[in-house]
Design an enzyme around this catalytic site. Structure first.
Site, PDB file in Angstrom:
ATOM      1  N   ASP A  17      47.146  42.098  41.721  1.00  0.00           N
ATOM      2  CA  ASP A  17      46.984  42.299  43.165  1.00  0.00           C
ATOM      3  C   ASP A  17      47.960  43.332  43.745  1.00  0.00           C
ATOM      4  OD1 ASP A  17      45.233  40.079  42.912  1.00  0.00           O
ATOM      5  OD2 ASP A  17      46.840  38.677  43.375  1.00  0.00           O
ATOM      6  N   GLU A 225      36.857  39.313  48.674  1.00  0.00           N
ATOM      7  CA  GLU A 225      38.307  39.151  48.891  1.00  0.00           C
ATOM      8  C   GLU A 225      38.994  40.498  48.710  1.00  0.00           C
ATOM      9  OE1 GLU A 225      39.677  36.367  45.882  1.00  0.00           O
ATOM     10  OE2 GLU A 225      39.240  37.746  44.257  1.00  0.00           O
TER      11      GLU A 225
HETATM   12  O1  FUB Z   1      45.960  36.452  42.660  1.00  0.00           O
HETATM   13  C1  FUB Z   1      45.291  35.371  43.262  1.00  0.00           C
HETATM   14  C2  FUB Z   1      43.998  35.821  43.850  1.00  0.00           C
HETATM   15  O2  FUB Z   1      43.184  36.407  42.832  1.00  0.00           O
HETATM   16  C3  FUB Z   1      44.116  36.899  44.875  1.00  0.00           C
HETATM   17  O3  FUB Z   1      44.558  36.432  46.116  1.00  0.00           O
HETATM   18  C4  FUB Z   1      42.739  37.443  44.875  1.00  0.00           C
HETATM   19  O4  FUB Z   1      42.556  38.628  45.528  1.00  0.00           O
HETATM   20  C5  FUB Z   1      42.478  37.522  43.381  1.00  0.00           C
HETATM   21  O5  FUB Z   1      42.983  38.684  42.804  1.00  0.00           O
END
Ligand code: FUB
Length: 329
Positions: A17, A225
């Site tokens: 991320d 997301e």
């Molecule tokens: O790293 C945890 C979660 O996985 C993140 O918040 C999302 O975007 C995904 O990458």
């Protein structure tokens, strides 16, 4: 030139991320710090048990990454309990801010702020999360007029389905019907001191070229997301993960709060379930920071941050990147 493109920028810890920024003439990367464990996974993301953040930096493209050590730990965040997920950072009014999600003591994802005089931290957390914040994956754009916008939101483990009515519904897991508009990411202006939201978050609309909303069943294009907003030639580019189809895609608007018109794919699927990124200009070139799970041989919650150059076409569209294609040095 030696290139470090498409290689893990560090391999002594698992990272994911990446939110990249140019601060004080260097590239600073604010990743999640994945824990090395072999417990089972589920669609709620319980395997992503992260507890702290490490800030990384690169003196230049191709340089060895520096790990500045622990910048913030969940034990030092009074409102948070577990799961320090994808963070971002911002610089405003002479201070650096780490903006990060975690579950509060009721298990609800919230977003908080910590500050430092240095881009490398350590960061001091505020006692409470940002009032009015929820879900995950904050990304902050400090615009040319110094106005800061926080973009956020994630489906499934990110709990965005539970906020469809405007308040938290613990048992709500279903999203809209496949032929209804998809759930959009959220945006809110931040206060001048970056320590609160200046307004209630609004849902962002993502539409196709005809102005029709992208539908919930359109899993190749709908928001899942990991929002990121950057500016190129005066336009705002909202990029994000499509989740179940594992792509990074983007949409463009003349307005930082949208609506955004869907344009295309930035990155085709990587090794591992999640895909999450940032886009940054450094020394006149553009770079995509992203992650995959190649360092662990494909374990979804043991990821590694990488980067590569990103190119625009003459019309401002972004050339699709295929992560495992040969890269010119
Ligand atoms: O790293 C945890 C979660 O996985 C993140 O918040 C999302 O975007 C995904 O990458």
């Amino acid at each position: 030139m030696t290139t470090k493109f498409n290689e893990p920028i560090v391999n002594h810890i698992y990272t994911a991320d990446p939110s990249a920024h140019v601060f004080e003439g260097k590239l600073y990367i604010y990743p999640s710090h994945d824990l090395d464990h072999d417990e089972p996974s589920n669609d709620n993301g319980d395997q992503y048990k992260m507890e702290d953040y490490h800030v990384l930096s690169l003196d230049g493209i191709g340089a060895e990454a520096v790990d500045h050590g622990e910048a913030l730990h969940v034990r030092d965040v009074p409102w948070a309990s577990v799961q320090m997920w994808a963070p971002d950072a911002a610089y405003k009014n002479g201070k650096y801010y780490l903006i990060f999600p975690a579950r509060d003591h009721e298990g609800i994802f919230r977003i908080g702020v910590a500050s430092s005089d240095s881009p490398a931290g350590p960061f001091q957390a505020e006692p409470n999360y940002l009032e009015g914040s929820y879900s995950i994956d904050p990304a902050v754009l400090v615009d040319d007029d110094n106005e800061a916008y926080m973009y956020f939101g994630g489906l499934w483990g990110g709990q965005l389905e539970k906020w469809q009515s405007g308040s938290y519904e613990a048992d709500r897991t279903e999203g809209p019907a496949a032929d209804a508009p998809a759930i959009g990411p959220r945006v809110a202006k931040m206060s001048e001191d970056m320590l609160s939201l200046a307004e209630e978050p609004k849902e962002i609309s993502i539409v196709d070229e005809e102005g029709n909303p992208i539908l919930a069943g359109d899993e190749d294009r709908r928001y899942f997301e990991g929002p990121w907003v950057h500016k190129y030639r005066g336009l705002y580019y909202l990029s994000y993960s499509t989740g179940t189809t594992h792509k990074l895609v983007y949409a463009v608007s003349p307005n930082p709060q949208g609506p955004f018109v869907f344009k295309g794919v930035i990155l085709t699927p990587v090794v591992g379930w999640t895909t999450h990124h940032s886009i940054v200009e450094f020394d006149g070139k553009w770079y995509l920071f992203y992650h995959d799970s190649s360092l662990s041989g494909g374990v979804n919650h043991k990821r590694c941050v990488k980067y590569t150059e990103l190119h625009y076409n003459e019309d401002g569209t972004i050339r699709t990147i295929h992560p495992y294609a040969e890269v010119e040095a």
